[in-house]
Design a protein around this motif. Structure first.
Motif, PDB file in Angstrom:
ATOM      1  N   CYS A  51       0.831  -1.206   0.000  1.00  0.00           N
ATOM      2  CA  CYS A  51       0.000   0.000   0.000  1.00  0.00           C
ATOM      3  C   CYS A  51       0.865   1.256   0.000  1.00  0.00           C
ATOM      4  O   CYS A  51       1.803   1.360   0.800  1.00  0.00           O
ATOM      5  CB  CYS A  51      -0.886  -0.004   1.251  1.00  0.00           C
ATOM      6  N   PRO A  52       0.596   2.203  -0.883  1.00  0.00           N
ATOM      7  CA  PRO A  52       1.287   3.503  -0.801  1.00  0.00           C
ATOM      8  C   PRO A  52       1.065   4.119   0.576  1.00  0.00           C
ATOM      9  O   PRO A  52       0.002   3.934   1.177  1.00  0.00           O
ATOM     10  CB  PRO A  52       0.608   4.332  -1.898  1.00  0.00           C
ATOM     11  N   GLN A  53       2.031   4.862   1.077  1.00  0.00           N
ATOM     12  CA  GLN A  53       1.976   5.356   2.457  1.00  0.00           C
ATOM     13  C   GLN A  53       1.057   6.579   2.589  1.00  0.00           C
ATOM     14  O   GLN A  53       1.456   7.639   3.083  1.00  0.00           O
ATOM     15  CB  GLN A  53       3.380   5.660   2.964  1.00  0.00           C
ATOM     16  N   VAL A  54      -0.184   6.378   2.184  1.00  0.00           N
ATOM     17  CA  VAL A  54      -1.154   7.471   2.286  1.00  0.00           C
ATOM     18  C   VAL A  54      -1.495   7.787   3.733  1.00  0.00           C
ATOM     19  O   VAL A  54      -2.013   8.867   4.032  1.00  0.00           O
ATOM     20  CB  VAL A  54      -2.450   7.136   1.504  1.00  0.00           C
ATOM     21  N   TRP A  55      -1.210   6.860   4.650  1.00  0.00           N
ATOM     22  CA  TRP A  55      -1.489   7.099   6.057  1.00  0.00           C
ATOM     23  C   TRP A  55      -0.510   8.116   6.658  1.00  0.00           C
ATOM     24  O   TRP A  55      -0.775   8.688   7.712  1.00  0.00           O
ATOM     25  CB  TRP A  55      -1.415   5.797   6.853  1.00  0.00           C
ATOM     26  N   ALA A  56       0.614   8.334   6.002  1.00  0.00           N
ATOM     27  CA  ALA A  56       1.582   9.319   6.486  1.00  0.00           C
ATOM     28  C   ALA A  56       1.345  10.682   5.853  1.00  0.00           C
ATOM     29  O   ALA A  56       1.519  11.714   6.483  1.00  0.00           O
ATOM     30  CB  ALA A  56       3.008   8.850   6.204  1.00  0.00           C
ATOM     31  N   GLN A  59      -3.402  11.724   1.789  1.00  0.00           N
ATOM     32  CA  GLN A  59      -4.622  10.925   1.865  1.00  0.00           C
ATOM     33  C   GLN A  59      -5.594  11.293   0.746  1.00  0.00           C
ATOM     34  O   GLN A  59      -6.505  10.520   0.439  1.00  0.00           O
ATOM     35  CB  GLN A  59      -5.284  11.098   3.229  1.00  0.00           C
ATOM     36  N   LYS A  60      -5.380  12.446   0.116  1.00  0.00           N
ATOM     37  CA  LYS A  60      -6.219  12.829  -1.020  1.00  0.00           C
ATOM     38  C   LYS A  60      -6.002  11.915  -2.226  1.00  0.00           C
ATOM     39  O   LYS A  60      -6.795  11.925  -3.170  1.00  0.00           O
ATOM     40  CB  LYS A  60      -5.938  14.275  -1.411  1.00  0.00           C
ATOM     41  N   ARG A  61      -4.917  11.114  -2.196  1.00  0.00           N
ATOM     42  CA  ARG A  61      -4.632  10.201  -3.301  1.00  0.00           C
ATOM     43  C   ARG A  61      -5.497   8.944  -3.253  1.00  0.00           C
ATOM     44  O   ARG A  61      -5.509   8.174  -4.205  1.00  0.00           O
ATOM     45  CB  ARG A  61      -3.154   9.780  -3.277  1.00  0.00           C
ATOM     46  N   ILE A  62      -6.200   8.721  -2.150  1.00  0.00           N
ATOM     47  CA  ILE A  62      -6.957   7.474  -1.986  1.00  0.00           C
ATOM     48  C   ILE A  62      -7.955   7.244  -3.121  1.00  0.00           C
ATOM     49  O   ILE A  62      -7.999   6.139  -3.683  1.00  0.00           O
ATOM     50  CB  ILE A  62      -7.640   7.444  -0.601  1.00  0.00           C
ATOM     51  N   PRO A  63      -8.765   8.220  -3.529  1.00  0.00           N
ATOM     52  CA  PRO A  63      -9.684   7.979  -4.654  1.00  0.00           C
ATOM     53  C   PRO A  63      -8.954   7.614  -5.947  1.00  0.00           C
ATOM     54  O   PRO A  63      -9.452   6.783  -6.720  1.00  0.00           O
ATOM     55  CB  PRO A  63     -10.424   9.318  -4.793  1.00  0.00           C
ATOM     56  N   LYS A  64      -7.786   8.214  -6.195  1.00  0.00           N
ATOM     57  CA  LYS A  64      -7.017   7.894  -7.402  1.00  0.00           C
ATOM     58  C   LYS A  64      -6.494   6.459  -7.350  1.00  0.00           C
ATOM     59  O   LYS A  64      -6.467   5.767  -8.369  1.00  0.00           O
ATOM     60  CB  LYS A  64      -5.847   8.875  -7.561  1.00  0.00           C
ATOM     61  N   ILE A  65      -6.085   6.019  -6.172  1.00  0.00           N
ATOM     62  CA  ILE A  65      -5.603   4.643  -6.015  1.00  0.00           C
ATOM     63  C   ILE A  65      -6.736   3.660  -6.282  1.00  0.00           C
ATOM     64  O   ILE A  65      -6.562   2.660  -6.989  1.00  0.00           O
ATOM     65  CB  ILE A  65      -5.014   4.439  -4.606  1.00  0.00           C
ATOM     66  N   GLU A  66      -7.913   3.946  -5.742  1.00  0.00           N
ATOM     67  CA  GLU A  66      -9.056   3.057  -5.943  1.00  0.00           C
ATOM     68  C   GLU A  66      -9.482   3.035  -7.411  1.00  0.00           C
ATOM     69  O   GLU A  66      -9.897   1.992  -7.923  1.00  0.00           O
ATOM     70  CB  GLU A  66     -10.218   3.495  -5.055  1.00  0.00           C
ATOM     71  N   PHE A  83      -9.508   2.657   2.984  1.00  0.00           N
ATOM     72  CA  PHE A  83     -10.118   2.555   1.659  1.00  0.00           C
ATOM     73  C   PHE A  83     -11.572   2.073   1.758  1.00  0.00           C
ATOM     74  O   PHE A  83     -12.050   1.701   2.829  1.00  0.00           O
ATOM     75  CB  PHE A  83      -9.304   1.591   0.790  1.00  0.00           C
ATOM     76  N   SER A  84     -12.236   2.056   0.622  1.00  0.00           N
ATOM     77  CA  SER A  84     -13.620   1.567   0.565  1.00  0.00           C
ATOM     78  C   SER A  84     -13.677   0.102   0.971  1.00  0.00           C
ATOM     79  O   SER A  84     -12.736  -0.659   0.686  1.00  0.00           O
ATOM     80  CB  SER A  84     -14.173   1.738  -0.856  1.00  0.00           C
ATOM     81  N   PRO A  85     -14.760  -0.332   1.619  1.00  0.00           N
ATOM     82  CA  PRO A  85     -14.867  -1.726   2.058  1.00  0.00           C
ATOM     83  C   PRO A  85     -14.656  -2.706   0.902  1.00  0.00           C
ATOM     84  O   PRO A  85     -15.241  -2.547  -0.175  1.00  0.00           O
ATOM     85  CB  PRO A  85     -16.297  -1.813   2.607  1.00  0.00           C
ATOM     86  N   GLY A  86     -13.821  -3.725   1.143  1.00  0.00           N
ATOM     87  CA  GLY A  86     -13.589  -4.769   0.152  1.00  0.00           C
ATOM     88  C   GLY A  86     -12.516  -4.459  -0.868  1.00  0.00           C
ATOM     89  O   GLY A  86     -12.070  -5.363  -1.594  1.00  0.00           O
ATOM     90  N   PHE A  87     -12.060  -3.206  -0.940  1.00  0.00           N
ATOM     91  CA  PHE A  87     -11.052  -2.850  -1.951  1.00  0.00           C
ATOM     92  C   PHE A  87      -9.654  -3.310  -1.549  1.00  0.00           C
ATOM     93  O   PHE A  87      -8.913  -3.849  -2.370  1.00  0.00           O
ATOM     94  CB  PHE A  87     -11.050  -1.332  -2.172  1.00  0.00           C
ATOM     95  N   ALA A  88      -9.291  -3.114  -0.295  1.00  0.00           N
ATOM     96  CA  ALA A  88      -7.948  -3.459   0.187  1.00  0.00           C
ATOM     97  C   ALA A  88      -8.030  -4.606   1.180  1.00  0.00           C
ATOM     98  O   ALA A  88      -8.995  -4.723   1.939  1.00  0.00           O
ATOM     99  CB  ALA A  88      -7.290  -2.241   0.834  1.00  0.00           C
ATOM    100  N   GLU A  89      -7.004  -5.454   1.183  1.00  0.00           N
ATOM    101  CA  GLU A  89      -6.990  -6.611   2.084  1.00  0.00           C
ATOM    102  C   GLU A  89      -5.633  -6.709   2.776  1.00  0.00           C
ATOM    103  O   GLU A  89      -4.582  -6.571   2.142  1.00  0.00           O
ATOM    104  CB  GLU A  89      -7.254  -7.902   1.307  1.00  0.00           C
TER     105      GLU A  89
END
Length: 302
Positions: A51-56, A59-66, A83-89
């Motif tokens: 996972c890209p370190q969006v937690w650091a 975080q605006k990149r999250i929609p682009k990653i999805e 992330f959205s439910p079910g997208f990341a594991e």
């Protein structure tokens, strides 16, 4: 940049020619998320590992990653919740499985062992090693049987390390062998990076150190708003709302005296050393997942 543009064009051609069922990209999101998006737009399943370190930051990149991916495989337990439910594991960290059973090896010889890992880059060695060697020298004067080991990450790092250690004849410098040294060490001083995680898996108490230029430090303090720590295991503990298992000495706090003060109890007090090891073990439990992480990634790819 021209090299990576050529790589991108080559991979896009390969995707068009091979028409794979799935494209799996690993780390390096700057290039790989663009490749994943290219595949996904052509109806190909796109799975990204690490996972890209969006937690650091960012975080605006999250929609682009999805938008770029079909599925994201995370090594850290708190990442899927971003992330959205079910997208990341959360698949677990592969190093946990790879290094299982390597820690706690018996030490060879008498006396205590201090491991120093100043970083693999020349700039890191230049900034960190002089401070760490002065601390080690003071500790060695007080504990004459103390053995000090530095595993150099590569040949360039080895040459630069030897420049600094030639006035310390009792310091042992090797090319590689970090895991073996960490497994045998009583404690360590380690520049922030993957080596801190390896030390934790070896059960070796350590202090995280790091220093950058004042200008870069000022910039990082403004943009690193998502975390209070830099050591990976400390970040994991922070996100789980538990106490960080290992101390960190960063920037102006990274001094010879503070390194000595932090490390010395682990060398002279067995109870303090045991408590530090137990703290590491508790934090590592946060990374546990059911089953082998690589097998989980393989299942997601199918």
């Amino acid at each position: 940049i021209f090299f990576f543009l050529r790589v991108k064009r080559t991979m896009e051609r390969a995707i068009d020619e091979w028409k794979p069922d799935v494209v799996c990209t690993i780390d390096y999101p700057g290039l790989n998320l663009k490749l994943a998006m290219y595949a996904k737009q052509r109806g190909i399943k796109a799975v990204h590992v690490v996972c890209p370190q969006v937690w650091a930051w960012h975080q605006k990149r999250i929609p682009k990653i999805e938008a770029a991916l079909t599925k994201l495989c995370c090594f850290l337990p708190f990442e899927p919740k971003l992330f959205s439910p079910g997208f990341a594991e959360f698949v677990g960290h592969p190093l946990v499985d790879e290094m299982k059973g390597e820690g706690g090896k018996s030490k060879v010889g008498n006396g205590k062992v201090l491991a120093i890992l100043p970083g693999s880059r020349i700039g890191e060695i230049e900034k960190h090693l002089p401070i760490l060697l002065r601390a080690a020298d003071a500790l060695h004067e007080e504990l004459p049987n103390l053995r000090i080991a530095i595993p150099a990450a590569n040949k360039k790092a080895l040459a630069k390390t030897l420049e600094y250690t030639k006035i310390y004849p009792y310091v042992q410098v090797t090319l590689g062998g970090a895991r073996e040294i960490l497994a045998a060490a009583d404690c360590a001083a380690i520049a922030s990076g993957t080596a801190t995680f390896e030390a934790a898996l070896m059960g070796c108490p350590f202090v995280v150190v790091y220093r950058v230029s004042e200008i870069l430090a000022m910039i990082l303090r403004r943009i690193l708003t998502g975390v209070k720590h830099v050591g990976l295991l400390n970040v994991i503990a922070e996100k789980a709302n538990v106490e960080a298992p290992m101390p960190e000495l960063l920037q102006e706090n990274f001094t010879t005296d503070k390194v000595i003060t932090t490390i010395k109890p682990w060398l002279i007090d067995d109870n303090a050393n045991k408590a530090a090891r137990e703290a590491l073990s508790s934090a590592l439990k946060l990374l546990s997942s059911d089953g082998d992480s690589i097998a989980k990634i393989a299942r997601i790819l199918v």
